[in-house]
Design a protein around this motif. Structure first.
Motif, short mmCIF file in Angstrom:
data_model
loop_
_atom_site.label_atom_id
_atom_site.label_comp_id
_atom_site.label_asym_id
_atom_site.label_seq_id
_atom_site.Cartn_x
_atom_site.Cartn_y
_atom_site.Cartn_z
N GLU A 112 106.20 -22.02 49.12
CA GLU A 112 107.05 -23.09 48.59
C GLU A 112 106.41 -23.85 47.44
O GLU A 112 107.10 -24.22 46.48
N VAL A 113 105.12 -24.10 47.54
CA VAL A 113 104.46 -24.96 46.55
C VAL A 113 103.79 -24.16 45.43
O VAL A 113 103.89 -24.53 44.26
N LEU A 114 103.15 -23.06 45.79
CA LEU A 114 102.38 -22.31 44.79
C LEU A 114 103.03 -20.99 44.40
O LEU A 114 102.55 -20.32 43.48
N GLY A 115 104.08 -20.59 45.09
CA GLY A 115 104.73 -19.33 44.76
C GLY A 115 103.88 -18.13 45.08
O GLY A 115 104.02 -17.07 44.46
N VAL A 116 103.00 -18.29 46.09
CA VAL A 116 102.12 -17.20 46.50
C VAL A 116 102.78 -16.46 47.65
O VAL A 116 103.41 -17.06 48.52
N ASP A 117 102.63 -15.11 47.67
CA ASP A 117 103.26 -14.34 48.73
C ASP A 117 102.61 -14.61 50.07
O ASP A 117 101.61 -15.31 50.18
N GLU A 118 103.20 -14.06 51.12
CA GLU A 118 102.79 -14.36 52.48
C GLU A 118 101.36 -13.95 52.79
O GLU A 118 100.77 -14.44 53.75
N GLU A 119 100.81 -13.05 52.01
CA GLU A 119 99.44 -12.63 52.27
C GLU A 119 98.44 -13.58 51.66
O GLU A 119 97.23 -13.40 51.79
N GLY A 120 98.93 -14.62 50.91
CA GLY A 120 98.04 -15.61 50.32
C GLY A 120 97.33 -15.13 49.10
O GLY A 120 96.38 -15.74 48.64
N GLY A 121 97.78 -13.99 48.50
CA GLY A 121 97.08 -13.47 47.33
C GLY A 121 97.62 -13.98 46.04
O GLY A 121 98.57 -14.71 46.00
N THR A 147 91.88 -22.61 58.50
CA THR A 147 92.86 -21.52 58.39
C THR A 147 93.38 -21.40 56.98
O THR A 147 93.46 -20.31 56.40
N PHE A 148 93.75 -22.54 56.39
CA PHE A 148 94.26 -22.55 55.02
C PHE A 148 93.20 -22.05 54.06
O PHE A 148 93.47 -21.26 53.15
N ARG A 149 91.98 -22.50 54.26
CA ARG A 149 90.87 -22.08 53.39
C ARG A 149 90.66 -20.57 53.49
O ARG A 149 90.43 -19.89 52.48
N SER A 150 90.76 -20.03 54.70
CA SER A 150 90.58 -18.60 54.90
C SER A 150 91.69 -17.81 54.21
O SER A 150 91.42 -16.78 53.56
N LEU A 151 92.92 -18.29 54.32
CA LEU A 151 94.05 -17.57 53.72
C LEU A 151 94.04 -17.61 52.20
O LEU A 151 94.61 -16.73 51.55
N THR A 152 93.42 -18.64 51.64
CA THR A 152 93.45 -18.80 50.18
C THR A 152 92.15 -18.37 49.52
O THR A 152 91.97 -18.56 48.31
N SER A 153 91.22 -17.83 50.28
CA SER A 153 89.96 -17.34 49.72
C SER A 153 89.99 -15.82 49.64
O SER A 153 90.61 -15.16 50.47
N SER A 154 89.33 -15.31 48.64
CA SER A 154 89.29 -13.86 48.44
C SER A 154 87.84 -13.39 48.56
O SER A 154 87.04 -13.61 47.65
N PRO A 155 87.47 -12.79 49.68
CA PRO A 155 86.10 -12.30 49.82
C PRO A 155 85.74 -11.36 48.68
O PRO A 155 86.62 -10.63 48.20
N PRO A 156 84.48 -11.39 48.20
CA PRO A 156 83.35 -12.15 48.76
C PRO A 156 83.23 -13.55 48.18
O PRO A 156 82.20 -14.20 48.34
#
Length: 222
Positions: free
Chosen positions: A213-222, A32-41
C-alpha cells in the motif's frame, strides 16, 4: 542529465512500531518488517526505508531485551540477528518518524493522547515565548514597534502551522494494512507460546500489506 520523464523517487520513510511494554509485539513487528525488507547479504533495510525502531507506551521494561518467547519465535522463522532494548516512546518520536504503528486499539488511543499533549505543550511554549517578548526585557523602546508587530505576525503564522513539525507523521493501527481494517495484535505476554506464533503470522501479513500500500512493493518484499 536526468530524463525529465523519469519520476523522482519518493523520499525514504521511517517507521516506529509501538505496543505496551516493547518486549513482545512491537519488537517482533520491527524484526519481521526488517527481515522482509532486507536483501541478504546486505543487513540494511529496503532503500525506501530510512529507519526502523520500536517502543512502548509504558516504561515497564526499560532497557530489557525482548521476551524470550519473542526471540524463540523469530529464530524459528530464521530471524536470529535482531537485538533491541525496550524503551518508552518519546515526544520527539512524533517528529522523527513518518509512521507510528500501534499494535492494538488501546495503544492507538494512548499514542493519540500523547501526541495531543505534545501539540498542546508546543503551543503553550510559543505563547510563553510571545508573552516574554511582549513584556520586554530586551531593552527595546517604542521605536521598534513596527519590528514587534512584524515578529508577532510571524509568530501568528507559525502557530497556524500543523503540529507536529513532521507533516507526514501518521499514527495508525498496524493491522489497518490488511483487507480487514482494524485488525489488532492480541498481547501474548500472559499466554502460551502459540500466541507469539499467531502474532508473528500477523506481523508478516501486516508488513506485506504496508509494503504494497505504501511503497508499492510486491508481497515478497522485493
Amino acid at each position: 542529465m536526468a530524463n525529465p520523464s523519469t519520476p523522482h523517487p519518493s523520499p525514504p520513510i521511517s517507521i516506529l512500531f509501538v505496543c505496551l511494554g516493547n518486549i513482545c509485539r512491537s519488537p517482533m513487528a520491527e524484526a519481521t518488517f526488517r527481515s522482509l525488507t532486507s536483501s541478504p547479504p546486505h543487513p540494511h533495510p529496503h532503500p525506501q526505508i530510512s529507519h526502523l525502531d520500536s517502543a512502548g507506551t509504558g516504561a515497564y521494561h526499560t532497557s530489557a531485551p525482548p521476551d524470550p518467547r519473542t526471540m524463540r519465535t523469530l529464530a524459528k522463522h530464521g530471524i536470529v540477528d535482531y537485538r533491541h532494548q525496550a524503551r518508552k516512546i518519546q515526544k520527539g518520536d512524533f517528529e522523527k518518524f513518518d509512521y507510528v504503528l500501534a499494535m492494538d486499539g488501546e495503544n492507538l488511543r494512548d499514542l493519540e493522547r500523547l501526541r495531543g499533549r505534545v501539540v498542546r505543550e508546543g503551543k503553550r511554549e510559543k505563547e510563553r515565548a510571545k508573552e516574554r517578548r511582549v513584556q520586554g526585557g530586551d531593552g527595546r523602546g517604542t521605536d521598534n514597534a513596527d519590528a514587534d508587530t512584524e515578529c508577532e505576525e510571524q509568530e501568528t503564522h507559525d502557530n497556524e502551522q500543523p503540529e507536529p513539525k513532521n507533516k507526514s507523521a501518521k499514527i495508525m493501527l498496524f493491522g489497518d494494512f490488511t483487507p480487514h481494517k482494524g485488525e489488532e495484535v492480541i498481547d501474548p505476554y500472559y499466554g502460551a507460546d502459540n500466541g507469539f506464533e499467531v502474532a508473528y503470522e500477523q506481523m508478516v501479513r501486516f508488513s506485506k500489506g504496508f509494503l504494497r500500500e505504501v511503497l508499492g512493493v510486491d508481497e515478497e518484499g522485493g
